[in-house]
Design a protein around this motif. Sequence first.
Motif, PDB file in Angstrom:
ATOM      1  N   ARG A  55       0.830  -1.203   0.000  1.00 28.78           N
ATOM      2  CA  ARG A  55       0.000   0.000   0.000  1.00 28.78           C
ATOM      3  C   ARG A  55       0.868   1.259   0.000  1.00 28.78           C
ATOM      4  O   ARG A  55       0.609   2.212  -0.744  1.00 28.78           O
ATOM      5  CB  ARG A  55      -0.939  -0.017   1.209  1.00 28.78           C
ATOM      6  CG  ARG A  55      -1.983   1.085   1.199  1.00 28.78           C
ATOM      7  CD  ARG A  55      -2.864   1.070   2.445  1.00 28.78           C
ATOM      8  NE  ARG A  55      -2.118   1.295   3.684  1.00 28.78           N
ATOM      9  CZ  ARG A  55      -1.608   2.465   4.068  1.00 28.78           C
ATOM     10  NH1 ARG A  55      -1.756   3.518   3.309  1.00 28.78           N
ATOM     11  NH2 ARG A  55      -0.948   2.577   5.210  1.00 28.78           N
ATOM     12  N   LEU A  56       1.934   1.262   0.802  1.00 32.79           N
ATOM     13  CA  LEU A  56       2.829   2.415   0.863  1.00 32.79           C
ATOM     14  C   LEU A  56       3.553   2.644  -0.462  1.00 32.79           C
ATOM     15  O   LEU A  56       3.728   3.784  -0.890  1.00 32.79           O
ATOM     16  CB  LEU A  56       3.839   2.248   1.998  1.00 32.79           C
ATOM     17  CG  LEU A  56       3.288   2.433   3.405  1.00 32.79           C
ATOM     18  CD1 LEU A  56       4.349   2.070   4.455  1.00 32.79           C
ATOM     19  CD2 LEU A  56       2.787   3.853   3.607  1.00 32.79           C
ATOM     20  N   ILE A  57       3.960   1.567  -1.117  1.00 27.72           N
ATOM     21  CA  ILE A  57       4.620   1.689  -2.425  1.00 27.72           C
ATOM     22  C   ILE A  57       3.670   2.339  -3.425  1.00 27.72           C
ATOM     23  O   ILE A  57       4.047   3.232  -4.181  1.00 27.72           O
ATOM     24  CB  ILE A  57       5.123   0.312  -2.912  1.00 27.72           C
ATOM     25  CG1 ILE A  57       6.313  -0.136  -2.053  1.00 27.72           C
ATOM     26  CG2 ILE A  57       5.493   0.344  -4.394  1.00 27.72           C
ATOM     27  CD1 ILE A  57       6.734  -1.587  -2.257  1.00 27.72           C
ATOM     28  N   SER A  58       2.433   1.911  -3.399  1.00 31.45           N
ATOM     29  CA  SER A  58       1.433   2.490  -4.299  1.00 31.45           C
ATOM     30  C   SER A  58       1.205   3.969  -3.994  1.00 31.45           C
ATOM     31  O   SER A  58       1.174   4.805  -4.905  1.00 31.45           O
ATOM     32  CB  SER A  58       0.122   1.717  -4.178  1.00 31.45           C
ATOM     33  OG  SER A  58      -0.862   2.295  -4.987  1.00 31.45           O
ATOM     34  N   GLN A  59       1.058   4.301  -2.725  1.00 31.03           N
ATOM     35  CA  GLN A  59       0.798   5.686  -2.329  1.00 31.03           C
ATOM     36  C   GLN A  59       1.984   6.605  -2.604  1.00 31.03           C
ATOM     37  O   GLN A  59       1.821   7.706  -3.114  1.00 31.03           O
ATOM     38  CB  GLN A  59       0.450   5.758  -0.837  1.00 31.03           C
ATOM     39  CG  GLN A  59      -0.937   5.278  -0.515  1.00 31.03           C
ATOM     40  CD  GLN A  59      -1.223   5.347   0.979  1.00 31.03           C
ATOM     41  OE1 GLN A  59      -0.322   5.445   1.808  1.00 31.03           O
ATOM     42  NE2 GLN A  59      -2.503   5.289   1.324  1.00 31.03           N
ATOM     43  N   GLN A  60       3.194   6.162  -2.242  1.00 33.27           N
ATOM     44  CA  GLN A  60       4.364   7.031  -2.332  1.00 33.27           C
ATOM     45  C   GLN A  60       4.947   7.134  -3.733  1.00 33.27           C
ATOM     46  O   GLN A  60       5.517   8.159  -4.090  1.00 33.27           O
ATOM     47  CB  GLN A  60       5.447   6.560  -1.355  1.00 33.27           C
ATOM     48  CG  GLN A  60       5.054   6.744   0.084  1.00 33.27           C
ATOM     49  CD  GLN A  60       6.117   6.236   1.053  1.00 33.27           C
ATOM     50  OE1 GLN A  60       7.101   5.621   0.658  1.00 33.27           O
ATOM     51  NE2 GLN A  60       5.914   6.493   2.334  1.00 33.27           N
ATOM     52  N   TYR A  61       4.830   6.051  -4.521  1.00 27.84           N
ATOM     53  CA  TYR A  61       5.517   6.023  -5.818  1.00 27.84           C
ATOM     54  C   TYR A  61       4.574   5.839  -7.005  1.00 27.84           C
ATOM     55  O   TYR A  61       5.013   5.892  -8.152  1.00 27.84           O
ATOM     56  CB  TYR A  61       6.578   4.912  -5.829  1.00 27.84           C
ATOM     57  CG  TYR A  61       7.557   5.061  -4.698  1.00 27.84           C
ATOM     58  CD1 TYR A  61       8.611   5.966  -4.780  1.00 27.84           C
ATOM     59  CD2 TYR A  61       7.417   4.316  -3.526  1.00 27.84           C
ATOM     60  CE1 TYR A  61       9.503   6.123  -3.729  1.00 27.84           C
ATOM     61  CE2 TYR A  61       8.304   4.468  -2.477  1.00 27.84           C
ATOM     62  CZ  TYR A  61       9.338   5.376  -2.581  1.00 27.84           C
ATOM     63  OH  TYR A  61      10.216   5.548  -1.540  1.00 27.84           O
ATOM     64  N   GLY A  62       3.298   5.586  -6.743  1.00 29.72           N
ATOM     65  CA  GLY A  62       2.354   5.368  -7.834  1.00 29.72           C
ATOM     66  C   GLY A  62       2.589   4.057  -8.571  1.00 29.72           C
ATOM     67  O   GLY A  62       2.228   3.916  -9.732  1.00 29.72           O
ATOM     68  N   ILE A  63       3.204   3.095  -7.874  1.00 26.33           N
ATOM     69  CA  ILE A  63       3.527   1.796  -8.466  1.00 26.33           C
ATOM     70  C   ILE A  63       2.684   0.718  -7.780  1.00 26.33           C
ATOM     71  O   ILE A  63       2.748   0.556  -6.558  1.00 26.33           O
ATOM     72  CB  ILE A  63       5.034   1.466  -8.299  1.00 26.33           C
ATOM     73  CG1 ILE A  63       5.890   2.527  -9.005  1.00 26.33           C
ATOM     74  CG2 ILE A  63       5.339   0.065  -8.823  1.00 26.33           C
ATOM     75  CD1 ILE A  63       7.388   2.404  -8.721  1.00 26.33           C
ATOM     76  N   GLN A  64       1.911  -0.004  -8.586  1.00 24.96           N
ATOM     77  CA  GLN A  64       1.119  -1.108  -8.059  1.00 24.96           C
ATOM     78  C   GLN A  64       2.011  -2.341  -7.945  1.00 24.96           C
ATOM     79  O   GLN A  64       2.654  -2.740  -8.920  1.00 24.96           O
ATOM     80  CB  GLN A  64      -0.072  -1.407  -8.974  1.00 24.96           C
ATOM     81  CG  GLN A  64      -1.057  -0.267  -9.092  1.00 24.96           C
ATOM     82  CD  GLN A  64      -1.650   0.127  -7.758  1.00 24.96           C
ATOM     83  OE1 GLN A  64      -2.094  -0.712  -6.985  1.00 24.96           O
ATOM     84  NE2 GLN A  64      -1.651   1.426  -7.486  1.00 24.96           N
ATOM     85  N   LEU A  65       2.061  -2.928  -6.764  1.00 27.60           N
ATOM     86  CA  LEU A  65       2.880  -4.115  -6.525  1.00 27.60           C
ATOM     87  C   LEU A  65       2.003  -5.353  -6.554  1.00 27.60           C
ATOM     88  O   LEU A  65       1.042  -5.465  -5.793  1.00 27.60           O
ATOM     89  CB  LEU A  65       3.600  -4.005  -5.176  1.00 27.60           C
ATOM     90  CG  LEU A  65       4.453  -5.198  -4.768  1.00 27.60           C
ATOM     91  CD1 LEU A  65       5.618  -5.395  -5.740  1.00 27.60           C
ATOM     92  CD2 LEU A  65       4.975  -5.016  -3.348  1.00 27.60           C
ATOM     93  N   GLU A  66       2.336  -6.252  -7.456  1.00 29.06           N
ATOM     94  CA  GLU A  66       1.693  -7.565  -7.515  1.00 29.06           C
ATOM     95  C   GLU A  66       2.783  -8.574  -7.197  1.00 29.06           C
ATOM     96  O   GLU A  66       3.891  -8.469  -7.725  1.00 29.06           O
ATOM     97  CB  GLU A  66       1.141  -7.821  -8.924  1.00 29.06           C
ATOM     98  CG  GLU A  66       0.532  -9.185  -9.099  1.00 29.06           C
ATOM     99  CD  GLU A  66       0.098  -9.458 -10.539  1.00 29.06           C
ATOM    100  OE1 GLU A  66      -0.073 -10.640 -10.872  1.00 29.06           O
ATOM    101  OE2 GLU A  66      -0.058  -8.498 -11.322  1.00 29.06           O
TER     102      GLU A  66
END
Length: 179
Positions: A55-66
């Motif tokens: 969630r933090l990666i998505s919020q801070q960098y705009g990158i969805q992690l799968e």
Amino acid sequence: MHLKTVYVTVGTTKFDALIEAITSESVLKALQSRECRQLILQHGNSLPKSVEESRLISQQYGIQLEQYTFRPNIEDIKAADLIIGHAGAGTCMDILTNGKVGLIVVNDELMDNHQQELARQLATERYLYTCKPSQLAVQLESLDFESLRPYESADENMLKFVKALDELMVQRWTHSASK
């Protein structure tokens, strides 16, 4: 070169250093600067990132992690703009035969590291780039992936690859047997 989808694979191994490096602040910033929007992480026997970290990666960098442990990966390979992986022969061949750009991260904690020799040879021939986990951010910021040579999957190239791999394994076996 924009890297909207980046696929990372450790194969069937445990490669914690790669998993930690790829989700570090410096690498995530480098991926963000290359316009990465999706990071697909095949973590093998390494621990996955937590839901909170994702969630933090998505919020801070705009990158969805799968992320996943194992699954057939041909769709991930085909969808990727860049493949980052360990230097296993299967991963290297997946990159080359699917016409993808690749950055091979050598696990320098392995003893008798044949992966390093394979990655070095493919990098020397300009088919892909190679680095250590600690160099990943700098490499992502600076490498010109468009300058890599496309791999031609002619029979002679496959035979050359298999011969080089055979020679490498004979050297490793001879070296191990003499200990």
